[in-house]
Design an enzyme around this catalytic site. Structure first.
Site, mmCIF file in Angstrom:
data_model
loop_
_atom_site.group_PDB
_atom_site.id
_atom_site.type_symbol
_atom_site.label_atom_id
_atom_site.label_comp_id
_atom_site.label_asym_id
_atom_site.label_seq_id
_atom_site.Cartn_x
_atom_site.Cartn_y
_atom_site.Cartn_z
ATOM 1 N N HIS A 116 0.822 -1.214 0.000
ATOM 2 C CA HIS A 116 0.000 0.000 0.000
ATOM 3 C C HIS A 116 0.860 1.271 0.000
ATOM 4 C CE1 HIS A 116 1.035 0.897 4.176
ATOM 5 N NE2 HIS A 116 0.897 -0.401 4.405
ATOM 6 N N GLU A 146 -2.208 -7.026 7.362
ATOM 7 C CA GLU A 146 -0.899 -7.046 8.021
ATOM 8 C C GLU A 146 -0.926 -7.974 9.240
ATOM 9 O OE1 GLU A 146 2.173 -7.164 8.267
ATOM 10 O OE2 GLU A 146 2.638 -5.116 7.647
#
Length: 303
Positions: free
Chosen positions: A93, A168
């Site tokens: 990202h 994550e």
């Protein structure tokens, strides 16, 4: 559409240039009469911030090219990849304010900052000039999802498929802390993070490296099996990408290194479960947008 500007107009500090292009990207050439002109690549109309560049008449030699990538779209759809494998483009990202502050994110849902949004546009523009993308998958956390949606908007308007297994690593009690403060504020959790044991869970509900590895590699394997012969984008996080690299590098001893924001990492997955790294850590599309040299979060800290 604005008029094609002269070099002297573009050189003026009064002219606004988008962060995605700098005056260093503008190449001056001298024509036979000594007048300065812009080097113009033949391509369709391109808009950079407040500058619009139209295709030139035949007598003009020049446009602005901010990217190193020269694989521009010709308007003709390219063939799909070999049907014996799936090409998966794994992207971290864009930057968040917490990345810039070196603050641990984990599962906390942090937005992209302005730099991160510019980075997302840069990688999206790159992918829009490459071979057709069949599907886009993303972690459901906002920093990954916004990056993926930016890519989708420039790559045929595909619907982004959200997958929580691409999140994550959950970093327990460390989430929300500035990394440098963690050893004193959450000593046990910090020690667990630094542990070399892959089965060590982080206090406060955090995951072990083994747990992260299992969920994200299973997710990517399922994506690869579903899209054989296709090119797919997966937007995720630094810790996840390191785990995917580990899976693709079994027995080689290769290390992933730091995973920079919006870096492009290409894997080929084939039957039964063969993973091959085709390229790794490419940020050539970030000429103007910039990136964090530290790559904070692109390792065991957070993504």
């Amino acid at each position: 559409m604005g008029a094609l500007r002269t070099w002297r107009q573009l050189e003026s500090p009064a002219v606004f240039l988008s962060p995605l292009i700098s005056r260093h990207n503008l190449l001056k050439l001298s024509n036979p009469n000594g007048a300065n002109k812009l080097l113009l690549q033949r391509r369709r109309l391109t808009r950079y911030g407040s500058i619009s560049v139209a295709p030139p008449p035949l007598s003009v030699t020049a446009v602005i090219s901010p990217m190193a990538d020269t694989n521009f779209s010709t308007g003709v759809e390219r063939d799909s990849v070999d049907r014996s494998f799936t090409e998966i483009i794994v992207i971290r990202h864009g930057e968040t304010e917490w990345n810039a502050e070196k603050r641990i994110q984990g599962h906390l849902d942090i937005d992209l900052n302005d730099v991160g949004r510019q980075q997302a546009v840069a990688v999206a523009e790159r992918l829009s000039r490459e071979s057709k993308i069949s599907a886009i998958y993303s972690s459901d956390l906002k920093r990954a999802l916004e990056t993926a949606e930016t890519i989708a908007s420039r790559c045929g308007g595909l619907q982004v498929i959200q997958d929580p297994n691409l999140r994550e690593r959950h970093l327990g009690d460390l989430q929300g802390l500035v990394y440098g403060d963690a050893p004193k504020m959450k000593t046990k959790a910090y020690e667990a993070l630094q542990s070399h044991g892959n089965d060590v869970e982080i206090p406060g509900g955090g995951e072990s490296l083994n747990q992260l590895y299992k969920r994200c590699t299973n997710s990517l394997q399922a994506i690869g099996s579903k899209h054989r012969g296709e090119r797919v984008v997966v937007v995720t996080h630094g810790g996840v990408i390191r785990a995917l690299h580990e899976r693709a590098s079994l027995g080689t001893g290769r290390r992933a290194g730091r995973i920079l924001n919006v870096s492009v990492n290409v894997l080929h997955l084939s039957d039964p479960d063969k993973w091959v790294i085709k390229s790794w850590g490419d940020v050539s599309h970030l000429n103007g947008a910039g990136y964090l040299d530290s790559g904070f979060g692109g390792d065991r800290t957070s993504g």
